[in-house]
Design a protein around this motif. Structure first.
Motif, short mmCIF file in Angstrom:
data_model
loop_
_atom_site.label_atom_id
_atom_site.label_comp_id
_atom_site.label_asym_id
_atom_site.label_seq_id
_atom_site.Cartn_x
_atom_site.Cartn_y
_atom_site.Cartn_z
N ALA A 100 36.82 -20.43 -3.76
CA ALA A 100 35.47 -20.33 -4.36
C ALA A 100 34.73 -19.93 -3.51
N PHE A 101 34.51 -20.26 -2.25
CA PHE A 101 33.39 -20.05 -1.39
C PHE A 101 33.45 -18.35 -1.14
N SER A 102 34.67 -17.61 -1.15
CA SER A 102 34.92 -16.50 -0.82
C SER A 102 34.33 -15.60 -1.89
N ASP A 103 34.63 -16.25 -3.35
CA ASP A 103 34.19 -15.59 -4.54
C ASP A 103 32.46 -15.45 -4.70
N PHE A 104 31.95 -16.65 -4.32
CA PHE A 104 30.63 -16.56 -4.29
C PHE A 104 30.00 -15.70 -3.35
N GLN A 105 30.42 -15.65 -2.05
CA GLN A 105 29.97 -14.79 -1.13
C GLN A 105 30.23 -13.19 -1.75
N GLU A 106 31.26 -12.81 -2.27
CA GLU A 106 31.61 -11.48 -2.83
C GLU A 106 30.58 -11.28 -3.94
N ALA A 107 30.31 -12.21 -4.90
CA ALA A 107 28.86 -12.13 -5.73
C ALA A 107 27.66 -11.78 -4.96
N ILE A 108 27.27 -12.69 -4.10
CA ILE A 108 26.11 -12.33 -3.39
C ILE A 108 25.91 -10.96 -2.84
N ASN A 109 27.16 -10.40 -2.16
CA ASN A 109 27.47 -8.91 -1.56
C ASN A 109 27.08 -7.86 -2.58
N ILE A 110 27.34 -8.26 -3.96
CA ILE A 110 27.10 -7.33 -5.02
C ILE A 110 25.48 -7.34 -5.51
N ASP A 111 25.11 -9.00 -5.49
CA ASP A 111 23.68 -9.00 -6.17
C ASP A 111 23.17 -10.14 -5.54
#
Length: 625
Positions: free
Chosen positions: A114-125
């Motif tokens: 989950a935290f990995s996905d949140f970080q990916e999302a932050i990297n995008i926007d």
């Protein structure tokens, strides 16, 4: 985490299902038809449409995304996570996909993913406030309260003023012991939404920790004014009464909680504590047993049950419980201390000294950490006050995916094919006669309508000549129900009971028919499962030895998520009929849901031994590990 504000629901704002003329879309557009089915909550049909799109389209993330949403609604979190992963393959720049997959992974307890996905999302926007809101929920769940608060602040900074932001921040401040600040957040929510009962309960919780018990009660009472069946309010009021030495009132409130939520481990646990304090040890043991049945990993229940065993001179049982607690939590200082004391009582002085030494070593390694039992209890209370539901586990996922399913209730019939062997010889007191009824399951009613119609005509003729015979009306009711002529069946059941109020089979047959009626409707405004259970209650009252009534009632209690009640009824069915294989199997499946695999596997073995082969297939999956 919050019963009426789940993480996944936040993300439905990301879906724009239809414009006013969406219903007029061309039938050949399967994706849009699937989305329409999804918006109308026809999830299985929607999945079929998305399956067709996936077969015929390449490199399109949308059908996977929407199919994942449908699977979520059906409780298939594993399947949903797989679909969102496929969607990301075809569109790795869409923030929403990472947010929703993170939320699903959180439900699957894959917090790292989950935290990995949140970080990916932050990297995008990095300015997308929904990322921080959803991540704050994950932080709150794993009790990293400061991080949760920081994420809520960031969500607010980027313009997210949803009520949920303040709920999560308030709950996180509760966890961080910032009680005054938590109250401020709950007041913000109340100002904008003064009719949400749970907000007042959360505010009451903060006052409880501040030892402002009058203020806590004021808020609880207002919550119950808004929602008279709010189990959280009753629970918190019990905690206040317990702190103010009003144990009888506390017990009454905990009884209310258990009546409303029969699987509430916290209610059983706290009621057991009060019983133990009152030296009502048998009642306390009964409640601790239920806590362990519902949550076999609860070390506090084992520890406190061990204390009662010690008090009642059952030293071996006490040692066994402490060892289970230590096995679950190897750094359990209080456990080693208690076991040391118990070993000393039975003359194992060497073992007692070793346990005392182990406790001291653990304490020395954690000098700056408070007593282990106190810390564990604080964590437990924090989860209770967060109003979280039962955590998702793999066994529940299997159940939701229909890989394992309970055997359905039995019903009675006057007719049977050669494969049906179960017969009840029912004694009718009024007629002074036996009647043979066949017991069938929903899966094996293979009797032709022609035979049923012939039987119906025969009964009509008999009733014309003997219209005050309640047994005949019962038989006609059963036959009408088998033909789905339920309105006439209900009239005949009621007529039978009017003529012969002590016929337990009439209540059994009526309950069977009403349940079948409910199960065929998505939502019944006329009948409820509670009404059906009352008919089984009456049947059992008239004949406490009727195992199948307990079996059927257990199934309905399971549907109402009253797992303790269901297990008790399946156990009684087994007690009355020790070869009742289906009762062993169903009890095992509920125990699997509760992650009580040890007891479940014993039941699965017995079910297999008695001829239910699926018992053995489940053993290979859940027991040989």
């Amino acid at each position: 985490m919050f019963s009426n504000l789940s993480k996944i629901s936040i993300l439905f704002a990301l879906l724009i299902f239809a414009s006013p003329n969406f219903a007029q879309i061309k039938k050949e557009n399967k994706l849009l038809i699937g989305r329409l089915e999804l918006s109308e909550k026809n999830y299985k049909s929607a999945i079929e449409k998305f399956n067709e799109v996936i077969k015929n389209q390449i490199n399109n993330y949308e059908p996977y995304y929407y199919r994942g949403i449908a699977k979520l609604e059906l409780g298939d979190h594993i399947g949903a996570e797989q679909d969102f992963t496929e969607a990301i393959k075809y569109n790795s720049r869409l923030v929403d996909l990472f947010i929703i997959r993170a939320s699903v992974r959180d439900r699957l307890l894959d917090h790292r993913g989950a935290f990995s996905d949140f970080q990916e999302a932050i990297n995008i926007d990095s300015t997308n406030s929904d990322i921080y809101l959803n991540r704050s929920i994950t932080y709150n769940y794993i009790q990293e309260y400061e991080n949760a608060i920081a994420d809520c602040e960031t969500a607010l900074k980027y313009g997210n003023n949803k009520e949920l932001v303040y709920i999560i921040r308030g709950m996180s401040k509760l966890g961080a012991k910032q009680y005054r600040d938590a109250i401020n957040d709950f007041n913000i929510i109340i100002k904008n939404n003064p009719r949400r009962a749970n907000t007042y309960v959360r505010k009451a919780t903060a006052y409880y920790y501040l030892e402002s018990y009058d203020s806590s009660l004021t808020n609880i009472n207002h919550a119950l004014y808004l929602d008279s069946k709010n189990s959280y309010a009753f629970f918190q009021r019990a905690m206040v009464y317990n702190k103010t030495d009003k144990n009888e009132l506390a017990l009454s409130e905990l009884n209310n909680v258990i009546e409303l939520t029969p699987s509430s481990t916290s209610a059983y646990y706290n009621r057991a504590s009060i019983y133990a304090e009152n030296e009502e040890y048998e009642k306390a043991l009964e409640d601790y047993n239920k806590v362990i049945l519902l949550n076999p990993k609860n070390i506090l229940a084992y520890y406190n049950r061990a204390l009662i065993y010690q008090q009642t001179k059952k030293i071996k049982a006490a040692i066994n419980d402490v060892e289970k607690a230590i096995g679950l939590y190897p750094d359990f200082v209080d456990g080693y201390k208690l076991r040391s004391n118990l070993k000393y009582q039975i003359g194992d002085y060497k073992g007692a000294a070793l346990d005392q030494q182990t406790a001291e070593i653990i304490n020395e390694s954690k000098i700056n950490i408070t007593d282990s039992l106190k810390r564990y209890e604080e964590m437990n209370i924090a989860k209770v006050t967060s109003f979280s539901g039962n955590s998702t586990n793999k066994n529940v996922e299997e159940m939701n995916n229909n890989e394992i399913a309970l055997v359905k209730p039995f019903f009675i019939s006057l007719l049977a094919s050669t494969k049906h062997k179960r017969i009840i010889d029912s004694w009718n007191k009024k007629n002074q006669a036996f009647t043979a009824y066949f017991l069938l399951n929903n899966n094996d009613d293979d009797i032709s309508n022609e035979r049923k119609q012939k039987k119906l005509a025969e009964l009509n003729s008999k009733i014309e000549n003997d219209f005050r015979n309640g047994e005949l009306y019962l038989k006609r009711a059963i036959t009408n129900a088998s033909l789905d002529i339920n309105d006439k069946a209900l009239l005949d059941f009621n007529k039978s009971l009017h003529l012969d109020a002590d016929n337990y089979m009439a209540y059994f047959g009526k309950a069977n028919m009403l349940y079948e009626t409910i199960s065929k409707l998505e939502e019944s405004e006329i009948y409820s499962i509670e009404q059906v259970i009352k008919d089984y209650d009456k049947c059992i009252e008239l004949n406490p030895q009727f195992a199948y009534a307990y079996f059927n009632r257990a199934y309905l209690k399971f549907q109402n998520k009253n797992y303790i009640g269901a297990i008790d009824d399946f156990s009684e069915a087994i007690n009355l009929s020790p070869t009742f294989a289906e009762a062993y199997l169903n009890r095992a499946l509920i125990l699997l849901i509760l992650e009580n695999n040890e007891q479940a596997c014993t039941d699965l073995s017995k079910a297999g031994e008695l001829g239910l082969t699926q018992g053995y297939s489940l053993i290979s999956k859940y027991c040989n590990k």
